[in-house]
Motif scaffolding. Structure first.
Motif, mmCIF file in Angstrom:
data_model
loop_
_atom_site.group_PDB
_atom_site.id
_atom_site.type_symbol
_atom_site.label_atom_id
_atom_site.label_comp_id
_atom_site.label_asym_id
_atom_site.label_seq_id
_atom_site.Cartn_x
_atom_site.Cartn_y
_atom_site.Cartn_z
ATOM 1 N N GLY A 16 2.861 9.247 -12.983
ATOM 2 C CA GLY A 16 2.067 8.557 -11.965
ATOM 3 C C GLY A 16 2.911 7.494 -11.311
ATOM 4 O O GLY A 16 3.756 6.872 -11.963
ATOM 5 N N ILE A 17 2.701 7.310 -10.025
ATOM 6 C CA ILE A 17 3.424 6.246 -9.334
ATOM 7 C C ILE A 17 2.431 5.456 -8.492
ATOM 8 O O ILE A 17 1.519 6.023 -7.881
ATOM 9 N N ASP A 18 2.617 4.149 -8.485
ATOM 10 C CA ASP A 18 1.676 3.281 -7.766
ATOM 11 C C ASP A 18 2.349 1.940 -7.494
ATOM 12 O O ASP A 18 3.264 1.536 -8.202
ATOM 13 N N LEU A 19 1.814 1.290 -6.461
ATOM 14 C CA LEU A 19 2.245 -0.081 -6.152
ATOM 15 C C LEU A 19 1.329 -1.102 -6.807
ATOM 16 O O LEU A 19 1.586 -2.306 -6.704
ATOM 17 N N TRP A 20 0.237 -0.610 -7.426
ATOM 18 C CA TRP A 20 -0.727 -1.470 -8.128
ATOM 19 C C TRP A 20 -1.292 -2.528 -7.184
ATOM 20 O O TRP A 20 -1.271 -3.723 -7.486
#
Ligand SMILES: C[S@@+](CC[C@H](N)C(=O)[O-])C[C@H]1O[C@@H](n2cnc3c(N)ncnc32)[C@H](O)[C@@H]1O
Length: 184
Positions: free
Chosen positions: A57-61
């Protein structure tokens, strides 16, 4: 409106998630990327469908997009779901994915890319999703407002077997779900 938000999140969103992932014929050993994974709705469901695979998973939060999202939150959800051994997360931007070309069998994204405010940024994110998809792999997207533009862009990039849903009303905003295949 409050009741509709609850119905959307508790009932409709899980239905959309199921139909999103049902578009792929799962072998069970896929390498999966979830762009804008948030607290892990798509990533965890994908990990369940790929018991011998691996999910990233990839995210900038961005708190403004999803309250309480963080690497710790998705990890806790993955532990609770029993899939933490095959799910990791990275911090990064959909517009500059930190992965080599052709890294993933399935690249998924749900209600995330619309958060990129400008069309150029969304175009870059879709180009990145295409870049990291392996030949023979599939892109699975549900998003509000712009999903048809993503599918049109993927067609110009060479995607085949593009399957677009009818409009889906989630949180009072129209969205579309589609699958697109990168030719082998
Ligand atoms: C509405 S949440 C959806 C989360 C999850 N996909 C779901 O369906 O539950 C949107 C997520 O996209 C993330 N996001 C927004 N812009 C992003 C970007 N440019 N790159 C990566 N993630 C992004 C936000 O931080 C947020 O976690």
């Amino acid at each position: 409106m409050a009741a509709w938000m609850v119905v959307s999140s508790r009932w409709l969103k899980p239905q959309v998630l199921k139909s999103l992932l049902d578009q792929h014929a799962w072998r069970g050993d896929e390498a999966v990327l979830d762009i804008g994974c948030g607290r892990g709705l798509v990533a965890i469901a994908a990990a369940r469908r790929a018991p011998h695979g691996y999910v990233t998973g990839i995210d900038l939060w961005q708190e403004v997009d999803l309250a309480g999202n963080s690497p710790a939150a998705i990890h806790a959800n993955a532990v609770a779901a029993g899939v933490a051994d095959r799910l990791t997360v990275d911090t990064g931007d959909a517009r500059a994915l930190p992965y080599p070309d052709a890294s993933f069998d399935v690249v998924a994204s749900m209600t995330a890319i619309h958060n990129i405010p400008d069309a150029a940024g969304r175009t870059t994110a879709i180009a990145e999703a295409w870049r990291v998809t392996r030949p023979g792999g599939q892109i699975l997207i549900y998003d509000i407002r712009h999903a048809r533009a993503y599918a049109a862009q993927l067609k110009t990039l060479g995607a085949v077997d593009i399957r677009m849903s009818l409009p889906i009303l989630l949180w009072g905003v129209l969205g579309w779900r589609f699958a697109a295949t990168k030719p082998a």
